[in-house]
Design a protein around this motif. Structure first.
Motif, short mmCIF file in Angstrom:
data_model
loop_
_atom_site.label_atom_id
_atom_site.label_comp_id
_atom_site.label_asym_id
_atom_site.label_seq_id
_atom_site.Cartn_x
_atom_site.Cartn_y
_atom_site.Cartn_z
N GLU A 1 12.58 -0.05 -12.37
CA GLU A 1 12.93 0.08 -10.95
C GLU A 1 11.69 0.30 -10.08
OE1 GLU A 1 13.55 4.07 -13.04
OE2 GLU A 1 13.99 1.95 -13.40
N GLU A 2 10.71 1.03 -10.61
CA GLU A 2 9.48 1.26 -9.85
C GLU A 2 8.69 -0.04 -9.71
OE1 GLU A 2 8.96 3.87 -8.33
OE2 GLU A 2 9.38 5.70 -9.46
N TRP B 1 0.83 -1.21 0.00
CA TRP B 1 0.00 0.00 0.00
C TRP B 1 0.86 1.26 0.00
CZ3 TRP B 1 -4.17 -1.23 -1.91
CH2 TRP B 1 -4.97 -2.30 -1.48
N PHE B 2 2.01 1.19 0.68
CA PHE B 2 2.92 2.34 0.68
C PHE B 2 3.41 2.63 -0.73
CE2 PHE B 2 7.28 3.98 0.69
CZ PHE B 2 7.12 5.14 1.44
N GLU B 3 3.77 1.58 -1.48
CA GLU B 3 4.26 1.76 -2.84
C GLU B 3 3.15 2.27 -3.75
OE1 GLU B 3 7.28 1.59 -4.16
OE2 GLU B 3 8.03 1.30 -2.12
N VAL B 4 1.94 1.76 -3.56
CA VAL B 4 0.80 2.23 -4.37
C VAL B 4 0.56 3.71 -4.12
CG1 VAL B 4 -1.70 2.07 -4.68
CG2 VAL B 4 -0.33 -0.01 -4.56
N GLU B 5 0.61 4.12 -2.86
CA GLU B 5 0.38 5.53 -2.53
C GLU B 5 1.50 6.40 -3.09
OE1 GLU B 5 -1.62 8.79 -1.09
OE2 GLU B 5 -2.29 6.70 -1.24
N ALA C 1 3.12 10.34 -7.22
CA ALA C 1 4.07 10.69 -8.29
C ALA C 1 3.39 10.79 -9.65
CB ALA C 1 5.19 9.65 -8.35
N GLY C 2 2.09 10.50 -9.70
CA GLY C 2 1.35 10.58 -10.96
C GLY C 2 1.49 9.36 -11.84
N GLU C 3 2.06 8.28 -11.33
CA GLU C 3 2.25 7.06 -12.12
C GLU C 3 0.98 6.21 -12.16
OE1 GLU C 3 4.82 6.43 -13.86
OE2 GLU C 3 6.53 7.47 -13.01
N LEU C 4 0.13 6.35 -11.14
CA LEU C 4 -1.11 5.59 -11.05
C LEU C 4 -2.28 6.53 -10.78
CD1 LEU C 4 -0.03 2.62 -8.73
CD2 LEU C 4 -0.26 2.55 -11.23
N ARG C 5 -3.47 6.15 -11.24
CA ARG C 5 -4.68 6.90 -10.89
C ARG C 5 -5.02 6.68 -9.42
NH1 ARG C 5 -9.80 5.63 -14.22
NH2 ARG C 5 -9.38 3.54 -13.45
N ARG C 6 -5.54 7.68 -8.78
CA ARG C 6 -5.96 7.51 -7.39
C ARG C 6 -7.10 6.50 -7.31
NH1 ARG C 6 -4.41 9.69 -3.04
NH2 ARG C 6 -3.14 11.22 -4.17
N LEU C 7 -7.94 6.48 -8.33
CA LEU C 7 -9.05 5.54 -8.35
C LEU C 7 -8.58 4.09 -8.35
CD1 LEU C 7 -12.11 5.06 -8.60
CD2 LEU C 7 -11.85 5.24 -11.08
N SER C 8 -7.44 3.82 -8.98
CA SER C 8 -6.95 2.44 -9.06
C SER C 8 -6.57 1.92 -7.69
CB SER C 8 -5.76 2.38 -10.01
OG SER C 8 -6.13 2.77 -11.31
N GLY C 9 -5.85 2.72 -6.92
CA GLY C 9 -5.51 2.31 -5.57
C GLY C 9 -6.74 2.15 -4.69
N ALA C 10 -7.71 3.06 -4.85
CA ALA C 10 -8.94 3.00 -4.07
C ALA C 10 -9.71 1.72 -4.39
CB ALA C 10 -9.80 4.23 -4.34
#
Length: 656
Positions: A79-80, A10-14, A19-28
């Protein structure tokens, strides 16, 4: 799953979200899935990737792709990805392993198991597994079952009568084109409950459908009772469809004479409508008034610009269409897919180039139209292939613009570059002029905007004739709108110097600086605006473009006028809450439009949205002149060399 590992995940997702690499909706969404029951690392990752792909237009997650290159699906640097994956290892190594891992999760429904409304659906077999958000699985299932049934439902055809009418309707067609795919398409469309007619610009899709309409009227038991509806995804596309068909039918009326009261029958069809309007969209709801329980009152429905129809809309349309009605889809399979999830027309037309007609279709076409399908297109295809026709000869795009479009569509970077450089000078074939400014600066775009928009702004400055009444004022408004619609700048992206936002700001400032507009506030005379959200109260829809002009009845007030075919209508500017300035617009929003001079501006760097379909769509918006702006010429080659692929299970579902 180890609590320490889940915390790291979850830390990596956040971190990637911030950083703009993922949508906030995806993590939610991944957190939502985790809240429903025990969640393994693979389930959380699959949920995250699935949500991310949905935002990019994919209708499902192909498990083989997930096993092969999860980092590539997310668009993450190596690396990410390594840090994210480390928190949830071990991961399945192939599609079969992913299928086994996900099928045992409480949050996932698999066909044949107890269904209690899980948000995720697993479909396919061990080698071709697919993970869906439930609503997209439902939509694909609806579309697939309806298309499969309609494609297989042939109806009786009076072959001699059809042949006689087709010979009349296509009497002036050039004999050198063999076979006559337009004539052939009419014959095929008449025998089924569904037909797809695809082809590039100038191949005559609306020309063909006008003749199909005449054929439908001519062969109907009672032509006056034939209920035919015309529709398109946007208001502009609907107006263009109606205008083109009316013109073609008017010419046909003179040809058929007293044998068929074509003008009278055409007048009964009514105006072409947007799909939202046709289905009865409800404000603030995804539901429509028309559905299986309250079907559309039509015998034939013709939908133009079908490449723009997303999966959910196609499912709603097919659900609302009576089983005994006929659906005709028109569109260019090579254009950009819909903004929302799905690439329905592309999926349906996957084999259109090859034909894949069986012997029964070949025999029917020969008897009903007199056309012989060449052996190269005769194979043992499925039911849908028998109801799909690709128009292959362009009558409009024979010059350099057409050559460029063909080269781009084929992914031939060398050929496209050669066409651009051969036609790089102004004045070459004025009817089809082509320019390429290889190392473009933003000033080039601004200069082209000054040149392209000056005619409408000059007419605007002159104003209507003194004392012009309502009709004369509308004539002036129509003329201003038509001049504006002759030119447009298209962008691949929204943000940045070469995006819609950057260019609109720069163009607006320059027009104001040279006195062509007077921008004292957000609303000003001459401001072009694009509607960004459907508004049923004012009857304007996402993608509609209008011009801000003085209100003749209220001095000091402004109205936004919209051009629909030859008609104009207006809305008070203060009533339009969701609009943006539109000197420049995205290529996506330009679909269904045509401009005498089109400028396509590519950004300095490539990205996920840049692919050959975008460039092809931009090129084919131009009817007379096309200008390409590339700040970094290498981006053009990268873009042409990349094809858009949207994950989908639709074709496989249809062929089950």
């Amino acid at each position: 799953m180890d609590p320490d590992k889940i915390d790291i995940f979850w830390f990596e997702v956040e971190r990637l979200t911030e950083a703009g690499e993922l949508r906030r909706l995806s993590g939610a969404f991944a957190r939502f899935v985790a809240s429903l029951g025990p969640a393994s690392g693979p389930l959380l990752l699959a949920s995250l990737v699935l949500s991310e792909l949905e935002g990019r237009g994919h209708s499902c997650l192909l498990l083989a792709d997930l096993a092969q290159d999860a980092a590539g699906l997310l668009g993450l640097p190596a690396e990410e990805w390594t840090e994210l994956a480390a928190a949830i290892k071990p991961l399945p190594k192939n599609a079969k392993g992913w299928m086994a891992q996900l099928s045992g999760c409480e949050q996932v429904w698999t066909a044949g198991e107890f269904d209690y409304g899980q948000p995720l659906v697993l479909d396919g077999d061990a080698d071709n597994g697919r993970l869906y958000l439930r609503r997209y699985w439902r939509d694909e299932t609806t579309v697939a079952s309806s298309v499969r049934a309609r494609a297989a439902a042939h109806q009786a055809v009076d072959v001699p009568t059809v042949r006689a009418w087709l010979d009349t309707l296509f009497a002036t067609q050039r004999a050198a084109e063999k076979p006559d795919w337009q004539k052939l398409a009419c014959a095929i469309a008449l025998r089924g409950r569904m037909a797809i007619i695809t082809g590039g610009p100038g191949t005559g899709k609306t020309y063909t459908v006008a003749r199909l309409l005449a054929l439908l009227f001519a062969t109907a038991p009672d032509a006056a009772r034939q209920r035919i509806a015309l529709a398109a995804p946007t208001g502009k596309a609907a107006a263009r469809l109606k205008q083109s068909i009316d013109k073609a039918l008017g010419e046909l009326a003179d040809k058929v004479g007293d044998r068929l009261p074509l003008r009278e029958l055409t007048a009964r069809m009514g105006a072409a409508r947007t799909l939202h309007s046709l289905l009865g969209a409800r404000p603030d709801s995804r539901a429509f008034a028309h559905h299986r329980g309250n079907p559309l009152d039509v015998d034939v429905l013709i939908v133009d610009e079908a490449s723009m129809v997303h999966l959910e809309m196609m499912a709603s349309l097919l659900d609302a269409l009576p089983p005994d009605a006929t659906l005709i889809l028109l569109g260019d399979k090579d254009q950009l897919a819909s903004v929302e999830a799905g690439a329905v027309l592309g999926d349906l037309c996957a084999d259109a180039q090859a034909g894949n007609y069986n012997e029964d279709t070949v025999a029917f076409v020969r008897e009903a139209s007199g056309e012989a399908i060449p052996p190269d297109y005769v194979h043992a295809g499925g039911a849908l292939a028998q109801q799909t026709v690709m128009l292959r000869h362009s009558r409009r795009f024979g010059g350099p613009i057409g050559q460029l479009a063909l080269a781009v569509n084929a992914g031939d970077v060398e050929a496209a570059t050669a066409v651009l450089r051969a036609r790089g000078a102004l004045g070459v074939e004025v009817a089809h002029a082509l320019r390429w400014i290889e190392h473009a600066q933003q000033q080039h775009a601004i200069g082209l905007a000054l040149e392209g928009y000056r005619p409408y702004l000059q007419l605007l400055k002159e104003g209507p004739t003194q004392g012009a009444d309502g009709a004369a004022h509308e004539d002036w408004v129509r003329a201003v709108l038509q001049r504006f619609e002759a030119f447009r700048i298209l962008c691949a992206v929204r943000e940045g110097e070469w995006g819609v936002e950057g260019l609109n700001t720069a163009i607006e400032q320059r027009l104001d600086g040279v006195g062509l507009i007077r921008r004292s506030s957000d609303w000003y005379t001459g401001r072009p605006v694009m509607v960004t959200r459907n508004d049923y109260a004012t009857n304007v829809f996402n993608g509609d473009i209008g011009l801000t002009l003085p209100d003749p009845a209220r001095p000091g007030s402004l109205r936004v006028w919209f051009l629909e075919g030859d008609k104009v209508r207006s809305v008070l500017a203060t009533r339009l809450r969701h609009v943006e300035t539109a000197y420049a617009m995205t290529v996506h929003k330009s679909q269904g439009s045509e401009f005498a001079h089109t400028v396509l501006a590519l950004p300095k760097e490539g990205g996920a949205v840049l692919a050959r379909e975008l460039v092809y769509t931009g090129i084919t918006r131009a009817s007379r002149e096309f200008t390409l702006l590339t700040p970094v010429p290498a981006v053009l080659g990268e873009t042409i060399g990349k094809r858009t692929h949207r994950a989908s299970g639709l074709r496989g579902m249809i062929e089950r």
